[in-house]
Design a protein around this motif. Structure first.
Motif, PDB file in Angstrom:
ATOM      1  N   GLU A  68       0.769  -1.305  -0.266  1.00 13.63           N
ATOM      2  CA  GLU A  68       0.353   0.194   0.167  1.00 13.63           C
ATOM      3  C   GLU A  68       1.059   1.635   0.194  1.00 13.63           C
ATOM      4  O   GLU A  68       0.579   2.374  -0.776  1.00 13.63           O
ATOM      5  N   GLN A  69       1.577   0.901   0.909  1.00 19.47           N
ATOM      6  CA  GLN A  69       2.681   1.800   1.157  1.00 19.47           C
ATOM      7  C   GLN A  69       3.472   2.689  -0.393  1.00 19.47           C
ATOM      8  O   GLN A  69       3.730   3.270  -0.940  1.00 19.47           O
ATOM      9  N   ALA A  70       3.784   1.249  -1.303  1.00 23.11           N
ATOM     10  CA  ALA A  70       4.959   1.208  -2.119  1.00 23.11           C
ATOM     11  C   ALA A  70       3.437   2.267  -3.211  1.00 23.11           C
ATOM     12  O   ALA A  70       4.475   3.215  -3.656  1.00 23.11           O
ATOM     13  N   LEU A  71       2.519   1.730  -3.673  1.00 18.15           N
ATOM     14  CA  LEU A  71       2.204   2.419  -4.481  1.00 18.15           C
ATOM     15  C   LEU A  71       1.394   3.848  -4.343  1.00 18.15           C
ATOM     16  O   LEU A  71       1.401   4.455  -5.286  1.00 18.15           O
ATOM     17  N   GLN A  72       1.557   4.270  -2.519  1.00 20.07           N
ATOM     18  CA  GLN A  72       1.447   5.683  -2.331  1.00 20.07           C
ATOM     19  C   GLN A  72       2.209   6.413  -2.880  1.00 20.07           C
ATOM     20  O   GLN A  72       2.284   7.728  -3.425  1.00 20.07           O
ATOM     21  N   HIS A  73       3.394   6.043  -2.486  1.00 19.38           N
ATOM     22  CA  HIS A  73       4.511   7.435  -2.718  1.00 19.38           C
ATOM     23  C   HIS A  73       5.591   6.940  -3.388  1.00 19.38           C
ATOM     24  O   HIS A  73       6.062   7.136  -3.716  1.00 19.38           O
ATOM     25  N   CYS A  74       5.577   5.605  -4.005  1.00 19.80           N
ATOM     26  CA  CYS A  74       6.658   5.186  -5.491  1.00 19.80           C
ATOM     27  C   CYS A  74       7.664   5.536  -4.926  1.00 19.80           C
ATOM     28  O   CYS A  74       8.618   6.528  -5.258  1.00 19.80           O
ATOM     29  N   ALA A 125      12.005   5.586  -4.383  1.00 18.65           N
ATOM     30  CA  ALA A 125      12.549   4.647  -4.756  1.00 18.65           C
ATOM     31  C   ALA A 125      13.608   3.702  -4.753  1.00 18.65           C
ATOM     32  O   ALA A 125      13.636   2.970  -5.893  1.00 18.65           O
ATOM     33  N   ILE A 126      13.511   2.960  -3.588  1.00 17.46           N
ATOM     34  CA  ILE A 126      14.114   1.512  -3.655  1.00 17.46           C
ATOM     35  C   ILE A 126      13.548   1.042  -2.283  1.00 17.46           C
ATOM     36  O   ILE A 126      13.080   1.700  -1.144  1.00 17.46           O
ATOM     37  N   ILE A 127      12.725  -0.360  -2.588  1.00 15.91           N
ATOM     38  CA  ILE A 127      12.207  -0.906  -1.519  1.00 15.91           C
ATOM     39  C   ILE A 127      13.574  -1.843  -0.765  1.00 15.91           C
ATOM     40  O   ILE A 127      14.062  -2.730  -1.896  1.00 15.91           O
ATOM     41  N   VAL A 182       4.887  -5.517  -6.427  1.00 17.54           N
ATOM     42  CA  VAL A 182       5.378  -4.807  -6.663  1.00 17.54           C
ATOM     43  C   VAL A 182       6.135  -4.442  -8.307  1.00 17.54           C
ATOM     44  O   VAL A 182       5.982  -3.142  -9.026  1.00 17.54           O
ATOM     45  N   LYS A 183       6.437  -4.724  -8.504  1.00 20.41           N
ATOM     46  CA  LYS A 183       6.998  -5.435  -9.609  1.00 20.41           C
ATOM     47  C   LYS A 183       5.607  -5.600 -11.320  1.00 20.41           C
ATOM     48  O   LYS A 183       6.287  -5.820 -11.911  1.00 20.41           O
ATOM     49  N   SER A 197       3.541  -3.932 -11.041  1.00 22.16           N
ATOM     50  CA  SER A 197       2.718  -2.171 -10.821  1.00 22.16           C
ATOM     51  C   SER A 197       3.603  -1.384 -12.265  1.00 22.16           C
ATOM     52  O   SER A 197       3.819  -0.948 -11.874  1.00 22.16           O
ATOM     53  N   PRO A 198       2.618  -1.034 -13.227  1.00 24.22           N
ATOM     54  CA  PRO A 198       3.585   0.144 -13.977  1.00 24.22           C
ATOM     55  C   PRO A 198       4.079   1.626 -13.295  1.00 24.22           C
ATOM     56  O   PRO A 198       4.915   1.802 -13.642  1.00 24.22           O
ATOM     57  N   LEU A 199       3.419   1.340 -11.866  1.00 22.74           N
ATOM     58  CA  LEU A 199       4.003   2.733 -11.758  1.00 22.74           C
ATOM     59  C   LEU A 199       5.200   2.690 -10.573  1.00 22.74           C
ATOM     60  O   LEU A 199       5.470   3.340 -10.228  1.00 22.74           O
ATOM     61  N   LEU A 200       5.115   1.133 -10.580  1.00 25.82           N
ATOM     62  CA  LEU A 200       6.524   0.933  -9.601  1.00 25.82           C
ATOM     63  C   LEU A 200       7.854   0.507 -10.180  1.00 25.82           C
ATOM     64  O   LEU A 200       8.779   0.251  -9.918  1.00 25.82           O
ATOM     65  N   SER A 201       7.665   0.832 -12.054  1.00 25.08           N
ATOM     66  CA  SER A 201       8.542   0.191 -13.088  1.00 25.08           C
ATOM     67  C   SER A 201      10.174   0.597 -12.348  1.00 25.08           C
ATOM     68  O   SER A 201      11.132  -0.558 -13.459  1.00 25.08           O
ATOM     69  N   THR A 202      10.393   1.323 -12.069  1.00 27.03           N
ATOM     70  CA  THR A 202      10.970   1.481 -12.270  1.00 27.03           C
ATOM     71  C   THR A 202      12.309   2.067 -10.773  1.00 27.03           C
ATOM     72  O   THR A 202      13.413   1.863 -10.157  1.00 27.03           O
ATOM     73  N   THR A 203      11.069   1.178  -9.662  1.00 24.56           N
ATOM     74  CA  THR A 203      11.784   1.104  -8.130  1.00 24.56           C
ATOM     75  C   THR A 203      12.545  -0.068  -7.953  1.00 24.56           C
ATOM     76  O   THR A 203      12.636  -1.391  -9.135  1.00 24.56           O
ATOM     77  N   TYR A 204      13.298   0.317  -7.367  1.00 25.28           N
ATOM     78  CA  TYR A 204      14.647  -0.841  -7.289  1.00 25.28           C
ATOM     79  C   TYR A 204      14.700  -1.638  -6.277  1.00 25.28           C
ATOM     80  O   TYR A 204      13.767  -0.983  -4.942  1.00 25.28           O
ATOM     81  N   PHE A 205      14.459  -2.845  -5.903  1.00 26.75           N
ATOM     82  CA  PHE A 205      13.937  -3.817  -5.144  1.00 26.75           C
ATOM     83  C   PHE A 205      15.641  -4.472  -4.704  1.00 26.75           C
ATOM     84  O   PHE A 205      15.250  -5.746  -5.254  1.00 26.75           O
ATOM     85  N   ILE A 206      15.508  -4.540  -3.292  1.00 27.42           N
ATOM     86  CA  ILE A 206      16.249  -5.060  -2.450  1.00 27.42           C
ATOM     87  C   ILE A 206      15.450  -6.032  -1.596  1.00 27.42           C
ATOM     88  O   ILE A 206      14.620  -5.839  -0.514  1.00 27.42           O
TER      89      ILE A 206
END
Length: 196
Positions: free
Chosen positions: A39-45, A47-49, A67-68, A70-79
């Motif tokens: 929910e927070q990822a979709l709300q704030h987009c 840079a990194i999770i 996360v992956k 979602s088009p909204l989070l397509s540039t978010t780097y996931f660790i």
């Protein structure tokens, strides 16, 4: 200021990550579970999770999948944060969409290095997306301009055709005019041909 979202059910791990990342100047967001994290990822987009693998209800792999997707989070780097080791676990995480791994216990210098690397990749991906969007818009604009020019050429050709004299027949001689427009701008030419 880059946003980093920490998703972990362990309050001590979240506190450590928050302290280290805040010192580096990042805006840190936190979630205590997978559902809240999504929910927070979709709300704030962000840079990194940074997400723990082992969590009750919604685990890190499922968070990563959503996360992956979602088009909204397509540039978010996931660790993916994990105490697991072994190639099989790494392959599973990468196949799910994780961009990187961070092993527990957390080494702060490694954390900072991986976050910096992730931010570089995040920024490059955003820049590439922006350039692709600009290129698509330019292509669309050029197509529109091409259509406008084609319409103008067609209108100009119809106008020239309307200026031609009607066919003339005098005795055994017939005279007719024909206009063949070119596909580009150029000078006009007029000629005649005997058709035997």
């Amino acid at each position: 200021m880059f946003q980093v979202l920490i998703i972990d059910d362990d309050i001590a791990t979240r506190a450590l990550l928050r302290r280290v990342l805040s010192k580096q100047g990042y805006q840190v967001l936190e979630a205590s579970g997978g559902k809240e994290g999504i929910e927070q990822a979709l709300q704030h987009c962000p840079a990194i999770i940074i997400c723990d693998w082992m969590m009750p209800q919604v685990d890190g792999l499922e968070v990563c999948r959503q996360v992956k997707a979602s088009p909204l989070l397509s540039t978010t780097y996931f660790i993916l944060l994990t105490a697991r080791s072994g190639t099989e676990n790494l392959v599973t995480g990468l196949d799910t969409g994780a961009d990187d791994f961070l092993s527990k216990p957390i080494e702060t210098s490694e954390l900072n290095a991986r976050v910096r690397a992730g931010l570089r990749i995040h920024q490059l991906t955003k820049d590439l997306q922006f350039k692709n969007q600009s290129l698509e818009k330019l292509t669309s604009d050029l197509q529109s301009q091409k259509q406008i020019l084609e319409n103008e050429f067609h209108e100009a050709a119809e106008y020239i055709r309307s200026l031609l004299p009607p066919p003339i027949t005098t005795g055994s001689i017939s005279i007719d005019a024909r206009f063949i427009p070119s596909q580009q701008l150029g000078g006009d030419c007029f000629d005649y041909y005997w058709l035997d």
